[in-house]
Motif scaffolding. Structure first.
Motif, PDB file in Angstrom:
ATOM      1  N   VAL A   1      24.176  -3.329  24.289  1.00  0.00           N
ATOM      2  CA  VAL A   1      24.449  -2.421  25.407  1.00  0.00           C
ATOM      3  C   VAL A   1      25.841  -1.813  25.223  1.00  0.00           C
ATOM      4  CG1 VAL A   1      24.556  -2.187  27.925  1.00  0.00           C
ATOM      5  CG2 VAL A   1      23.153  -3.993  26.909  1.00  0.00           C
TER       6      VAL A   1
ATOM      7  N   ALA B   1      21.249   4.716  26.877  1.00  0.00           N
ATOM      8  CA  ALA B   1      20.573   4.130  25.724  1.00  0.00           C
ATOM      9  C   ALA B   1      21.073   2.725  25.433  1.00  0.00           C
ATOM     10  CB  ALA B   1      20.787   4.992  24.498  1.00  0.00           C
ATOM     11  N   VAL B   2      20.134   1.861  25.106  1.00  0.00           N
ATOM     12  CA  VAL B   2      20.480   0.553  24.565  1.00  0.00           C
ATOM     13  C   VAL B   2      19.757   0.456  23.220  1.00  0.00           C
ATOM     14  CG1 VAL B   2      20.801  -0.558  26.796  1.00  0.00           C
ATOM     15  CG2 VAL B   2      18.544  -0.559  25.754  1.00  0.00           C
ATOM     16  N   PHE B   3      20.096  -0.539  22.446  1.00  0.00           N
ATOM     17  CA  PHE B   3      19.501  -0.666  21.125  1.00  0.00           C
ATOM     18  C   PHE B   3      18.942  -2.072  20.988  1.00  0.00           C
ATOM     19  CE2 PHE B   3      22.799   2.440  21.185  1.00  0.00           C
ATOM     20  CZ  PHE B   3      22.250   3.523  20.523  1.00  0.00           C
TER      21      PHE B   3
ATOM     22  N   VAL C   1      16.661  -1.446  14.022  1.00  0.00           N
ATOM     23  CA  VAL C   1      17.312  -1.031  15.261  1.00  0.00           C
ATOM     24  C   VAL C   1      16.413  -0.018  15.951  1.00  0.00           C
ATOM     25  CG1 VAL C   1      19.361   0.045  16.263  1.00  0.00           C
ATOM     26  CG2 VAL C   1      19.539  -1.172  14.089  1.00  0.00           C
ATOM     27  N   VAL C   2      16.128  -0.256  17.225  1.00  0.00           N
ATOM     28  CA  VAL C   2      15.338   0.726  17.974  1.00  0.00           C
ATOM     29  C   VAL C   2      16.130   1.153  19.201  1.00  0.00           C
ATOM     30  CG1 VAL C   2      13.184   1.158  19.222  1.00  0.00           C
ATOM     31  CG2 VAL C   2      13.178  -0.328  17.220  1.00  0.00           C
ATOM     32  N   ARG C   3      16.275   2.462  19.321  1.00  0.00           N
ATOM     33  CA  ARG C   3      16.983   2.980  20.490  1.00  0.00           C
ATOM     34  C   ARG C   3      15.998   3.116  21.648  1.00  0.00           C
ATOM     35  NH1 ARG C   3      19.299   8.941  20.442  1.00  0.00           N
ATOM     36  NH2 ARG C   3      17.184   9.365  21.120  1.00  0.00           N
ATOM     37  N   LYS C   4      16.405   2.610  22.800  1.00  0.00           N
ATOM     38  CA  LYS C   4      15.533   2.714  23.979  1.00  0.00           C
ATOM     39  C   LYS C   4      16.373   3.123  25.178  1.00  0.00           C
ATOM     40  CE  LYS C   4      12.223  -0.879  22.674  1.00  0.00           C
ATOM     41  NZ  LYS C   4      11.657  -2.186  23.013  1.00  0.00           N
ATOM     42  N   SER C   5      15.714   3.683  26.188  1.00  0.00           N
ATOM     43  CA  SER C   5      16.452   3.871  27.439  1.00  0.00           C
ATOM     44  C   SER C   5      16.330   2.560  28.219  1.00  0.00           C
ATOM     45  CB  SER C   5      15.884   5.038  28.241  1.00  0.00           C
ATOM     46  OG  SER C   5      14.728   4.628  28.908  1.00  0.00           O
ATOM     47  N   LEU C   6      17.303   2.300  29.068  1.00  0.00           N
ATOM     48  CA  LEU C   6      17.271   1.043  29.817  1.00  0.00           C
ATOM     49  C   LEU C   6      15.983   0.897  30.613  1.00  0.00           C
ATOM     50  CD1 LEU C   6      20.892   0.570  31.127  1.00  0.00           C
ATOM     51  CD2 LEU C   6      19.503  -1.179  30.058  1.00  0.00           C
TER      52      LEU C   6
END
Lengths: 104, 395
Positions: free
Chosen positions: A29, A41-43, B8-13
């Motif tokens: 985060v 965005a988080v990863f 690594v995968v980018r995601k929205s919270l």
């Protein structure tokens, strides 16, 4: 011009990122503006990504990390090195990792 | 090593969890930092005087709140909502905010914006909350605004705060509370909302049309609040006027949420992966639920214990009130009705009593879209499911 990743360099997680276990996911985060690439965005890291991340202890170079992983994964060392560099590139360009001088 | 494609995968919270199975046991925590407020709004259900030292002395310390935040993060919590009172009256607000963000929590802040200073705005700019700041607004002119807040200078202070959020490009949403004192400002709220972020997306100004009774069941306050409640017909008119595609959205809502609840009194999502902590360290199912029987002092145990054992236990409570069982438990409009255990307690001091005001609002809405005939009551209808399906198909 983008900085290239050097395999004989030490990379460490930015202090502006928190690594957390959330439910079944290992999540990075970003805390401060400019780290990561957009606001919410988080990863998430998969098991192999986490294995690399966990070894970024501020002491080992990428080459040493790859060597260490080679003892755990049944994969040619060249392939592991490619993966470690790819992983580092991905997070370095987002300022989630930065490089530090090697501590002797 | 490269057996999997992406390390690594980018995601929205918001899309972090694709299934309920992966959810942490606590995904959101509400923390009321204080009940004290620098305003004294005529309709407020909760506020206590800003300088009440005895109240201040009972509030959790910064260290105690940090411990709760730390424990919440350890349970996988993703976000914390700081509310009040006015959270910014606490001098340690910035410290708590930074601590929460550094634990990897996103932060929602409920505020009247009057105490947003350049320093606070710069902090939100540097360390983004990751959720829009939620600003309560009481009028578009000093006269209307301050007739609600009862504090000279509060209008100017609120707008100074809002302008700082704009200047530093910090996302915010506005909750405009509609009262007799400011109802002439309704159009102005909407027009201003339209100018905020261009014409794309929804107007960030949302109207608060429903007033809750007082948290401590204060009879004087309740008289004030009741006198300001908008009639069911006026609420319907406002919904139609100011919510774009009201009927379509209502149809969607009905399909998703309307069903006969039965005897379990908690048909909402309160306490499912979320909890509330009051300013004195008591855990509850939700921010509104003030019944002292359903609270747990965190000084007596752990957050984990409360979240894993008490909340599910509380959620199993069944109604014993014959009137509730005759009406609410059998009513297909229950999803549309704002009656819930928390509001029932505020109104009646019990968790399972019908609330006539909310019942009427639900019935007026249902009649307006043909879900109910004139004179029909929701709990008497046998084919509610079919009516909802038919309404959904036509909207």
């Amino acid at each position: 011009m983008e900085k290239t990743i050097s395999i004989d360099t030490v990379y460490v997680p930015s202090e502006e990122v928190v690594a957390r276990q959330v439910g079944g996911e290992f999540v990075l985060v970003p805390i401060s503006a400019g780290v990561g690439d957009f606001e919410d965005a988080v990863f998430t890291l998969n098991e192999e990504g986490k294995a690399i991340w966990d070894r970024m202890d501020g002491k080992r170079t990428l080459r040493e990390i790859a060597l260490d992983l080679g003892t755990e994964y049944d994969t040619p060392i060249e392939e592991i090195q490619r993966d470690v560099i790819g992983f580092t590139e991905e997070l370095f360009r987002r300022r989630i990792l930065h490089q530090i001088p090697r501590q002797e | 090593m490269s057996s999997t494609t992406e390390f690594v995968v980018r995601k929205s919270l918001n899309s972090l969890f694709s299934s309920n199975a992966a959810r942490p046991i606590l995904s959101r925590l509400d923390i009321e930092l204080t009940e004290r407020c620098n305003n004294n709004c005529v309709h407020c259900y909760n506020n206590l005087p800003l300088h009440d030292e005895s109240v201040r002395g009972r509030e959790l310390s910064a260290q105690e709140i940090k411990t709760i935040l730390r424990d919440a993060a350890a349970l996988g919590c993703l976000g914390v909502r700081f509310s009040g009172g006015e959270p910014l009256v606490r001098p340690d607000f910035a410290e708590l905010y930074v601590y929460a963000r550094r634990r990897g929590l996103r932060v929602t802040l409920f505020t009247n914006a009057t105490l947003i200073t350049p320093t606070i705005a710069q902090l939100f700019c540097r360390i983004r909350p990751l959720e829009p700041i939620e600003v309560s607004l009481y009028g578009m002119a000093p006269k209307t605004y301050e007739s609600v807040t009862g504090r000279p200078g509060s209008f100017e202070a609120a707008w100074r705060g809002i302008h700082l959020l704009q200047e530093y490009k910090i996302p915010f949403a506005v909750k405009a509370v509609i009262l007799p004192e400011n109802k002439e400002d309704k159009e102005a709220f909407v027009r201003w909302g339209e100018t905020l972020f261009g014409s794309s997306g929804e107007n960030p100004v949302q109207f608060v049309l429903y007033l809750n009774l007082h948290a401590r069941r204060d009879s004087v306050r309740n008289k004030q609040i009741c006198a300001r409640r908008i009639s069911a017909e006026d609420i319907l008119e406002s919904l139609r006027q100011f919510r774009p595609d009201y009927s379509g959205k209502l149809a969607q809502f009905c399909r998703k949420f309307m069903k006969i609840p039965g005897e379990n009194i908690f048909s909402c999502g309160g306490g499912i992966n979320k909890a509330d902590i009051d300013p004195y360290g008591r855990l509850r199912l939700c921010m509104l639920l003030k019944d002292p029987r359903l609270s747990y002092d965190l000084k007596d145990g752990s957050l984990k214990e409360a979240v894993t054992s008490l909340l599910p236990q509380w959620r199993k409570i069944k109604s014993t009130n014959p009137e509730y069982l005759r009406r609410c438990a059998r009513c297909f409009l229950k999803g549309l009705c704002l009656q819930c255990p928390a509001k029932s307690w505020l109104e009646h001091g019990s968790l399972d009593t019908p609330i006539e005001y909310f019942c009427e609002i639900a019935h007026v809405q249902a009649r307006s879209v043909g879900l109910l005939g004139i004179g029909e009551q929701g709990w008497e209808v046998k084919n509610g499911k079919e009516r909802i399906a038919s309404y959904g198909e036509n909207n």
